[in-house]
Design an enzyme around this catalytic site. Structure first.
Site, PDB file in Angstrom:
ATOM      1  N   GLY A  55       0.660  -1.119  -0.192  1.00 36.60           N
ATOM      2  CA  GLY A  55       0.061  -0.199   0.035  1.00 36.60           C
ATOM      3  C   GLY A  55       1.227   1.267  -0.102  1.00 36.60           C
ATOM      4  O   GLY A  55       1.656   1.144   0.657  1.00 36.60           O
TER       5      GLY A  55
ATOM      6  N   ARG B  54       1.489  -5.710  -4.393  1.00 38.10           N
ATOM      7  CA  ARG B  54       1.004  -6.330  -2.927  1.00 38.10           C
ATOM      8  C   ARG B  54       1.269  -8.371  -3.505  1.00 38.10           C
ATOM      9  O   ARG B  54       1.596  -8.983  -2.841  1.00 38.10           O
ATOM     10  CB  ARG B  54      -0.343  -6.969  -2.452  1.00 38.10           C
ATOM     11  CG  ARG B  54      -0.823  -5.391  -1.721  1.00 38.10           C
ATOM     12  CD  ARG B  54      -2.219  -5.877  -1.079  1.00 38.10           C
ATOM     13  NE  ARG B  54      -2.337  -4.830  -1.019  1.00 38.10           N
ATOM     14  CZ  ARG B  54      -1.777  -3.840  -0.134  1.00 38.10           C
ATOM     15  NH1 ARG B  54      -0.885  -4.227   0.670  1.00 38.10           N
ATOM     16  NH2 ARG B  54      -2.727  -2.199   0.337  1.00 38.10           N
TER      17      ARG B  54
ATOM     18  N   ASP C 241       6.495  -6.907   5.222  1.00 40.85           N
ATOM     19  CA  ASP C 241       6.898  -7.899   4.710  1.00 40.85           C
ATOM     20  C   ASP C 241       7.408  -7.763   3.185  1.00 40.85           C
ATOM     21  O   ASP C 241       8.413  -8.414   2.685  1.00 40.85           O
ATOM     22  CB  ASP C 241       5.190  -8.587   3.612  1.00 40.85           C
ATOM     23  CG  ASP C 241       4.583  -9.527   4.855  1.00 40.85           C
ATOM     24  OD1 ASP C 241       4.971 -10.017   6.383  1.00 40.85           O
ATOM     25  OD2 ASP C 241       3.116  -9.352   5.475  1.00 40.85           O
TER      26      ASP C 241
ATOM     27  N   LYS D 123       8.699   1.485   5.254  1.00 41.42           N
ATOM     28  CA  LYS D 123       7.279   2.315   4.775  1.00 41.42           C
ATOM     29  C   LYS D 123       6.374   1.414   5.082  1.00 41.42           C
ATOM     30  O   LYS D 123       5.995   0.010   5.069  1.00 41.42           O
ATOM     31  CB  LYS D 123       7.561   2.394   2.737  1.00 41.42           C
ATOM     32  CG  LYS D 123       5.889   2.580   2.871  1.00 41.42           C
ATOM     33  CD  LYS D 123       4.819   2.064   2.521  1.00 41.42           C
ATOM     34  CE  LYS D 123       4.410  -0.104   2.265  1.00 41.42           C
ATOM     35  NZ  LYS D 123       3.541   0.144   1.465  1.00 41.42           N
ATOM     36  N   THR D 124       5.678   1.842   5.990  1.00 38.47           N
ATOM     37  CA  THR D 124       4.071   2.086   6.239  1.00 38.47           C
ATOM     38  C   THR D 124       3.609   2.689   7.310  1.00 38.47           C
ATOM     39  O   THR D 124       4.061   2.930   8.117  1.00 38.47           O
ATOM     40  CB  THR D 124       4.131   0.046   6.911  1.00 38.47           C
ATOM     41  OG1 THR D 124       2.544   0.141   7.381  1.00 38.47           O
ATOM     42  CG2 THR D 124       4.736   0.039   8.266  1.00 38.47           C
TER      43      THR D 124
ATOM     44  N   ASP E  71       1.090   2.183   9.154  1.00 41.83           N
ATOM     45  CA  ASP E  71       0.770   1.675  10.045  1.00 41.83           C
ATOM     46  C   ASP E  71       1.817   1.981  11.745  1.00 41.83           C
ATOM     47  O   ASP E  71       1.265   1.142  13.020  1.00 41.83           O
ATOM     48  CB  ASP E  71       0.425   0.145  10.039  1.00 41.83           C
ATOM     49  CG  ASP E  71      -0.603   0.047   8.568  1.00 41.83           C
ATOM     50  OD1 ASP E  71      -1.482   0.478   8.960  1.00 41.83           O
ATOM     51  OD2 ASP E  71      -0.846  -1.378   8.574  1.00 41.83           O
TER      52      ASP E  71
END
Lengths: 559, 559
Positions: free
Chosen positions: B96, B157, B188, B211-212, B214
């Site tokens: 994402g 993904r 991941d 990166k994220t 979250d």
């Protein structure tokens, strides 16, 4: 230490809020005296009287105001060297919040100065009836400057209409020795301001200030826009822009985004102009061109399919909140259902869903029965079950964005079964009402406050503060409320109200959309306007629709 | 003319985007040579090797990397005076989108300079398998600088895990004469980077970039946060702050706001620290303290009632997206249902809803059956009907915010029937992934790009770029990917993966929340952090949770 620093940020003391309170907002040159201090201006009538088609009847109903003001527009061209002193003025918020309300209060205080007293009314019109008044302090003003929300005073939606309510307001005014009332609100609140101005004439002046994020309180060249519209649309436009930016990153989603704004589509139009999505539905166009639901869905489905053939499996659709009530055949269906249910109110409520469905199939005209049948099951149920105490459907509860997704998906399956269509839905509303004002709204509202204060010190009543020529230093105006009132059928009877301004399909803003939208739907031409900036080179932006409709040369405002 | 000016704003040319591209972002001093030009840095191993509980098994699986790198952290303390030249480097986005990805590419290009070649991979890992590579131009870089989204390259993904996929990557690398691959992604994707680094060793270097949105890819003092977290939380915090500001203006609504962020509650915690709402649920605390659903609901209901008694009929509840999977009795129920359905997969699908309900009542343990019965009807149906092809429940589809509202309303009716409780629900997700990067994310990612490029020119592989001491000029680091990998049970088998960082209830950020939340729920102490600023005095803010957890003295970043 960081933790003690963090504790200090509570109660409206984020870094942003602390810094934004220090920000100087631009004011029209006319409000500065020779020493550069803020000073009130004086007004003179200008041009022909304003008036709607119902001007004659309005003149009868608002006899004192129309006689006194002649429905004449006021313009300020000079400072007021003999402003009134010793006035006691109360200010209140009415209706839903909009960014900049606090700065109206600050501007009002600045123009009233130390020789007059400003009181705040807690809790809107109901607070006025209850006499919830308090003196606003300099410390209050410092704290509320440039901040969002209506929380400094609170608000409510009470309409002051009955003789008892009017009498109660007169009592509260007398008790608090008020000379003037400032009502910050939308079209209905300003209608209320006119009624109060007439009733309290000549004892208490009443001045309105045009607020609404919906943008439907605007008066051509005299009032380009209500305050709060710019901030709300900039907030929504950032979010829509972010989602648009997401689509070619993720490469698989459509997003159907409903935007707050009751009836008029000004918000949807402005956000579309800011972001350039694949599709933006404009309610007023759909009504004007009598486009049935089936055709809207068909056009959505075909756009999805056409883009997919080009390898674009994503897109954004902007939907105005009030859409359903502008789609001609849906309006007809809702009306027919309402009438059917009203006629059978007593027996209907004992019928099962299946029995209700059978009734609909049997009693509606064939076309309407077919339209009903074409709707998703959950909407059919809603139309037959979800009714308020009076049997009326809560149209605002219809999940239009979900409805359009489901019907578009079904239509795609019919005409091009293999086309992928994964769609998310969003509704942006509350997020936009109470954000920190954009630099434009912060400046605009402070100036509106200065105008409202100046009107009071110039002994005017029954006027709404207004400011135009926003890209050319500002033209300070006041509109006679009685010049804006017309007669509309509401809840089954004629009422005198300020006319809501809808999107005109002949307006430059709509025409720009109409001229570009084919290109926007054909490929990704979107733009992402980003978060609104209070500092730096991107801070001084007017709403695009306002700049277009007012014929400005560019998007930057200048006061 | 305004209309031609407006046409020029299409395709990413809003006023904001045009101005933001000109913005210089700060970089660590070490990246400047004596002439002030950008130059790569050189690395040396530092400190003890990193490693998880499963270090031994990881060393067997990643033999070449662990042998070469010794799982040692790298730190740069000097410039690289002999950087490699002639390298061909490809960069891709995985998973994402998150704000700042474009600046990683820009930073990478800046450190590789003109003596090496940067290629972009279109469409993420699948694009790599398909050989979708192209040379990135200087014009591209100018255009993407400081902009949001992953649209410059796109993303997907796909996980590269099978022997065939690895062989295909080797082929694409050979065909394009690649010396190095940069993978910008989450936990991941960085696990994938480690696998590729091992497989391609020593022919092709592989570097990961964290990166994220979250925030669950962080490594204590070495990697304070992944990029994109700051922007996403600032976007959500503005919206939550706007809604908080709305509550005492409207004086009648509760808002239950779910925030994106899969499992970990970092996003919810950060947004709560930014805004100080009445309630913020933190999944990890609920799991750690084994708080059952009933108790969560009871506590929500009692807070609503307590505030109402003080005359506060409004409030905001922040809910992390992954909540359901952390509530111990809900986890038990979901597991029991899954097992029951798995055992009866064949017969179950022919059962009616009523029959399924009966089965649940008969076969679940009494406590679980009671919990099931306490859930709203629509959730019961969802748990019994909405299952994917493998019979698994789509937990992410559960409308947690709606569930909490409905159960709280029911509980209020039980214990204090007269208490008014009008609640709205929101979910903020996509809005936060592709926004224009905050000044912090813009700077952080450009520096991460410089670090990734420097690692390549220093002939390193199997590392993740990292930067710490963000308030003190920046400490340039690289983490051995193999030092972060542990073994986890996923989809029924053991997998070697980078461990997700969850919120620790012992962390300073959580403790600050825990210490203040009673006060926040007792009265309105919220703060409204406003839109993120790219210019001006409020632009340089770090995430609060990062500053607290890293022990920084204040919130401003300094690179």
């Amino acid at each position: 230490m960081l933790t003690s620093e963090l504790k200090k940020m509570e109660q409206g003391n984020s870094i942003f809020e602390r810094e934004v309170r220090k920000l100087d907002v631009p004011i029209c040159q006319l409000f500065r005296d020779k020493q550069g201090r803020i000073a009130p201006v004086a007004f003179n009538p200008e041009g022909k009287p304003l008036g709607t088609k119902d001007a004659k009847q309005v003149a009868l109903e608002f006899n004192q105001l129309v006689t006194a003001n002649g429905n004449k527009l006021l313009r300020a061209r000079r400072q007021n060297l003999n402003p009134a002193v010793g006035k006691r003025v109360a200010v209140l918020f009415s209706g839903g919040p909009a960014a900049g309300g606090h700065n109206v209060v600050a501007g009002l205080q600045a123009s009233l100065g130390k020789q007059n007293t400003l009181l705040g009314v807690r809790g809107g019109p109901q607070g006025l009836l209850d006499g919830q008044l308090f003196a606003i302090s300099g410390k209050d003003i410092k704290r509320l400057l440039n901040t969002g929300g209506f929380d400094f005073l609170g608000s409510d939606r009470t309409k002051i209409k009955s003789p008892e309510q009017f009498a109660q307001v007169r009592k509260v005014c007398a008790k608090n020795k008020l000379n003037a009332l400032v009502i910050i609100g939308g079209d209905d609140s300003n209608t209320n301001a006119a009624l109060l101005a007439e009733y309290l004439y000549p004892d208490v002046q009443v001045i309105g200030v045009p607020k609404t994020i919906d943008g439907d309180l605007q008066v051509g060249q005299y009032l380009p826009i209500s305050f709060g519209f710019d901030t709300a649309t900039k907030i929504y436009a950032e979010l829509v822009g972010n989602i648009l930016q997401d689509t070619p990153s993720s490469r698989k989603y459509w997003h159907f985004i409903k935007l707050m704004g009751r009836a008029a589509s000004h918000v949807a139009l402005e956000v579309a102009l800011q972001t350039r999505p694949a599709i933006a539905l404009i309610s007023e166009e759909i009504a004007a061109r009598k486009i049935p639901l089936r055709q809207i869905i068909d056009s959505l489905a075909k756009t999805v399919i056409r883009r997919c053939r080009k390898g674009i499996r994503h897109g954004v659709v902007i939907i105005p909140e009030g859409l359903i009530e502008f789609i001609p055949d849906m309006v007809g269906l809702l009306k027919a259902l309402n009438e059917m249910l009203a006629q059978r109110a007593a027996s209907f409520k004992n019928l099962s869903l299946a029995e209700r469905r059978a009734l609909v199939a049997a009693e509606l005209a064939a076309e309407q029965a077919a339209l009903f049948k074409s709707l998703p099951g959950y909407l059919q149920e809603m139309l037959l079950l979800d009714r308020d105490a009076h049997g009326n459907l809560q149209v605002s509860q219809i999940p239009t964005e979900r409805l359009l997704i489901d019907m578009t998906a079904a239509r795609i399956k019919e005409i091009s079964p293999g086309t992928p269509f994964a769609a998310n839905n969003h509704f942006f509303g509350y997020e936009g009402r109470c954000g920190a004002p954009s630099l434009f709204d912060a400046a605009y509202t402070f100036n509106l406050g200065l105008i409202a204060g100046s009107l009071i010190l110039d002994n005017r009543t029954g006027y709404m503060a207004a400011l135009s020529e926003l890209s050319r230093g500002g033209k300070i105006l006041a509109l006679p409320l009685t010049g804006l009132i017309n007669i509309e059928r509401r809840h089954g009877k004629d009422e005198m109200v300020i006319a809501k301004a809808l999107v005109r399909t002949s307006s430059p803003a709509f025409k720009f959309l109409a001229a570009r939208r084919k290109a926007w739907s054909g490929s990704d031409l979107f733009t992402s306007p980003g978060p609104r900036q209070l500092w730096g080179p991107a801070a001084r932006q007017l709403p695009i629709s306002v700049a277009l409709n007012q014929g400005y040369a560019d998007l930057s405002f200048k006061l």
